[in-house]
Design a protein around this motif. Sequence first.
Motif, PDB file in Angstrom:
ATOM      1  N   PHE A  89      51.606  47.963  20.896  1.00 60.17           N
ATOM      2  CA  PHE A  89      51.157  47.024  21.950  1.00 60.17           C
ATOM      3  C   PHE A  89      52.153  47.040  23.075  1.00 60.17           C
ATOM      4  O   PHE A  89      53.396  47.022  22.685  1.00 60.17           O
ATOM      5  N   SER A  90      51.602  47.345  24.119  1.00 59.67           N
ATOM      6  CA  SER A  90      52.332  46.945  25.447  1.00 59.67           C
ATOM      7  C   SER A  90      51.893  45.866  26.152  1.00 59.67           C
ATOM      8  O   SER A  90      50.844  45.684  26.707  1.00 59.67           O
ATOM      9  N   VAL A  91      52.699  44.795  25.962  1.00 58.58           N
ATOM     10  CA  VAL A  91      52.292  43.439  26.358  1.00 58.58           C
ATOM     11  C   VAL A  91      52.797  43.289  27.749  1.00 58.58           C
ATOM     12  O   VAL A  91      54.269  43.554  28.064  1.00 58.58           O
ATOM     13  N   SER A  92      52.275  42.852  28.718  1.00 60.04           N
ATOM     14  CA  SER A  92      52.397  42.702  30.257  1.00 60.04           C
ATOM     15  C   SER A  92      53.815  41.623  30.173  1.00 60.04           C
ATOM     16  O   SER A  92      53.835  40.799  29.536  1.00 60.04           O
ATOM     17  N   GLU A  93      54.582  41.840  31.133  1.00 63.99           N
ATOM     18  CA  GLU A  93      55.870  41.243  31.261  1.00 63.99           C
ATOM     19  C   GLU A  93      55.637  39.601  31.641  1.00 63.99           C
ATOM     20  O   GLU A  93      56.239  38.756  31.302  1.00 63.99           O
ATOM     21  N   GLY A  94      54.390  39.498  32.187  1.00 69.38           N
ATOM     22  CA  GLY A  94      54.114  38.208  32.525  1.00 69.38           C
ATOM     23  C   GLY A  94      53.320  37.153  31.490  1.00 69.38           C
ATOM     24  O   GLY A  94      53.236  36.095  31.710  1.00 69.38           O
ATOM     25  N   ALA A  95      53.084  37.877  30.374  1.00 74.50           N
ATOM     26  CA  ALA A  95      52.505  37.040  29.348  1.00 74.50           C
ATOM     27  C   ALA A  95      53.722  36.156  28.592  1.00 74.50           C
ATOM     28  O   ALA A  95      54.653  36.537  28.444  1.00 74.50           O
ATOM     29  N   ALA A  96      53.096  35.070  28.228  1.00 65.23           N
ATOM     30  CA  ALA A  96      53.897  33.867  27.509  1.00 65.23           C
ATOM     31  C   ALA A  96      54.562  34.622  26.330  1.00 65.23           C
ATOM     32  O   ALA A  96      54.025  35.419  25.485  1.00 65.23           O
ATOM     33  N   ARG A  97      55.825  34.099  25.964  1.00 66.50           N
ATOM     34  CA  ARG A  97      56.175  34.579  24.851  1.00 66.50           C
ATOM     35  C   ARG A  97      56.516  33.435  24.035  1.00 66.50           C
ATOM     36  O   ARG A  97      56.726  32.017  24.447  1.00 66.50           O
ATOM     37  N   LEU A  98      56.465  33.665  22.736  1.00 64.90           N
ATOM     38  CA  LEU A  98      56.780  32.208  21.753  1.00 64.90           C
ATOM     39  C   LEU A  98      58.263  31.817  21.816  1.00 64.90           C
ATOM     40  O   LEU A  98      59.296  32.843  22.182  1.00 64.90           O
ATOM     41  N   SER A  99      58.542  30.673  21.731  1.00 65.57           N
ATOM     42  CA  SER A  99      59.675  29.745  21.811  1.00 65.57           C
ATOM     43  C   SER A  99      60.060  29.129  20.870  1.00 65.57           C
ATOM     44  O   SER A  99      59.217  27.840  20.622  1.00 65.57           O
ATOM     45  N   PRO A 100      60.787  28.924  19.910  1.00 64.81           N
ATOM     46  CA  PRO A 100      61.767  30.182  19.798  1.00 64.81           C
ATOM     47  C   PRO A 100      61.228  31.508  19.389  1.00 64.81           C
ATOM     48  O   PRO A 100      60.197  31.492  18.864  1.00 64.81           O
ATOM     49  N   PRO A 101      61.857  32.609  19.846  1.00 61.76           N
ATOM     50  CA  PRO A 101      61.031  33.798  19.580  1.00 61.76           C
ATOM     51  C   PRO A 101      61.273  34.089  18.111  1.00 61.76           C
ATOM     52  O   PRO A 101      62.215  34.297  17.395  1.00 61.76           O
ATOM     53  N   GLY A 102      60.047  34.263  17.428  1.00 57.58           N
ATOM     54  CA  GLY A 102      60.116  34.516  15.810  1.00 57.58           C
ATOM     55  C   GLY A 102      59.699  35.818  15.620  1.00 57.58           C
ATOM     56  O   GLY A 102      59.247  36.621  16.525  1.00 57.58           O
ATOM     57  N   THR A 103      60.122  36.256  14.253  1.00 58.93           N
ATOM     58  CA  THR A 103      59.723  37.839  13.718  1.00 58.93           C
ATOM     59  C   THR A 103      58.817  37.522  12.442  1.00 58.93           C
ATOM     60  O   THR A 103      59.643  36.740  11.729  1.00 58.93           O
ATOM     61  N   PHE A 104      57.794  37.964  12.367  1.00 59.05           N
ATOM     62  CA  PHE A 104      56.852  37.738  11.269  1.00 59.05           C
ATOM     63  C   PHE A 104      55.573  38.611  11.199  1.00 59.05           C
ATOM     64  O   PHE A 104      55.412  39.249  12.124  1.00 59.05           O
ATOM     65  N   THR A 105      54.965  38.459  10.208  1.00 59.47           N
ATOM     66  CA  THR A 105      53.601  39.133  10.135  1.00 59.47           C
ATOM     67  C   THR A 105      52.438  38.249   9.820  1.00 59.47           C
ATOM     68  O   THR A 105      52.615  37.331   9.091  1.00 59.47           O
ATOM     69  N   ILE A 106      51.330  38.660  10.177  1.00 64.61           N
ATOM     70  CA  ILE A 106      50.152  37.898   9.814  1.00 64.61           C
ATOM     71  C   ILE A 106      49.362  39.024   9.013  1.00 64.61           C
ATOM     72  O   ILE A 106      49.085  40.070   9.638  1.00 64.61           O
ATOM     73  N   GLU A 107      48.931  38.642   7.921  1.00 61.95           N
ATOM     74  CA  GLU A 107      48.197  39.662   6.899  1.00 61.95           C
ATOM     75  C   GLU A 107      47.338  39.189   6.114  1.00 61.95           C
ATOM     76  O   GLU A 107      47.227  39.569   4.766  1.00 61.95           O
ATOM     77  N   ASP A 108      46.451  38.090   6.638  1.00 62.36           N
ATOM     78  CA  ASP A 108      45.281  37.771   5.920  1.00 62.36           C
ATOM     79  C   ASP A 108      44.022  38.169   6.277  1.00 62.36           C
ATOM     80  O   ASP A 108      42.943  37.529   5.790  1.00 62.36           O
ATOM     81  N   VAL A 109      43.833  39.388   6.660  1.00 63.68           N
ATOM     82  CA  VAL A 109      42.541  39.838   7.296  1.00 63.68           C
ATOM     83  C   VAL A 109      42.435  41.291   6.643  1.00 63.68           C
ATOM     84  O   VAL A 109      43.241  42.219   6.261  1.00 63.68           O
ATOM     85  N   ASP A 110      41.092  41.457   5.950  1.00 63.55           N
ATOM     86  CA  ASP A 110      40.703  42.618   5.430  1.00 63.55           C
ATOM     87  C   ASP A 110      39.584  43.023   6.118  1.00 63.55           C
ATOM     88  O   ASP A 110      38.895  42.268   6.801  1.00 63.55           O
ATOM     89  N   ALA A 111      39.069  44.131   5.670  1.00 58.74           N
ATOM     90  CA  ALA A 111      37.727  44.733   6.141  1.00 58.74           C
ATOM     91  C   ALA A 111      37.018  45.681   4.984  1.00 58.74           C
ATOM     92  O   ALA A 111      37.558  46.219   4.466  1.00 58.74           O
ATOM     93  N   GLU A 112      35.708  45.541   4.924  1.00 57.32           N
ATOM     94  CA  GLU A 112      34.801  46.534   4.294  1.00 57.32           C
ATOM     95  C   GLU A 112      34.563  47.474   5.670  1.00 57.32           C
ATOM     96  O   GLU A 112      34.171  47.106   6.405  1.00 57.32           O
ATOM     97  N   ILE A 113      34.749  48.957   5.217  1.00 55.61           N
ATOM     98  CA  ILE A 113      34.520  49.993   6.113  1.00 55.61           C
ATOM     99  C   ILE A 113      33.805  50.891   5.682  1.00 55.61           C
ATOM    100  O   ILE A 113      33.928  51.264   4.448  1.00 55.61           O
ATOM    101  N   GLU A 114      32.594  51.349   6.478  1.00 55.48           N
ATOM    102  CA  GLU A 114      31.773  52.356   5.865  1.00 55.48           C
ATOM    103  C   GLU A 114      32.499  53.328   5.458  1.00 55.48           C
ATOM    104  O   GLU A 114      33.173  53.892   6.228  1.00 55.48           O
ATOM    105  N   GLY A 115      32.506  53.905   4.305  1.00 53.21           N
ATOM    106  CA  GLY A 115      33.200  55.182   3.934  1.00 53.21           C
ATOM    107  C   GLY A 115      34.369  54.808   3.165  1.00 53.21           C
ATOM    108  O   GLY A 115      35.064  56.002   2.412  1.00 53.21           O
ATOM    109  N   LEU A 116      34.764  53.633   2.884  1.00 54.67           N
ATOM    110  CA  LEU A 116      36.091  53.347   1.950  1.00 54.67           C
ATOM    111  C   LEU A 116      35.564  52.223   1.001  1.00 54.67           C
ATOM    112  O   LEU A 116      34.778  51.340   1.246  1.00 54.67           O
TER     113      LEU A 116
END
Length: 160
Positions: A89-116
Amino acid sequence: MPPRLKGYCLEGMAKKRGSGYNEERGGGVRGTPGRVKMDRNDRFNDLENAVMQAMLDGSDEVLRVLRGQFESAAPKGRDTSAGGFTTGFSVSEGAARLSPPGTFTIEDVDAEIEGLENGAGFELFVVGGVIDRLEGFSYDERWPADVGRFKVFYHSWQKR
């Protein structure tokens, strides 16, 4: 870390260029018949948009800020492999940032995909308070060269 919020299910079909969650199955998103190539780099494709919509859904302030970042973002490269893809992702300079800036993952989404047969999983990486990259991966099978029908959902054992 963002709170887990109650979710829904998004269904779709990838759109051809130029045409345009498991707890409770609610509304859906449907595209027109077609396929989406995973190697386009000038805009987000339907699968990426649906996954990000699910990952960033909710009224929590952290999710609101990350949603704003995605709305201002453009793809910053896309890498594919036999087992999945990574979209930066290239996020625009003007977009709000998290404060305090954190580092984490969001990983609660899956998908059914045709062919998998075994579906796909996704991880959103937030680095220094800014969305950094989305990774999509298959479970022990080859990622399709292009994606047709899909259904994005939250892990059934987790509540959002």
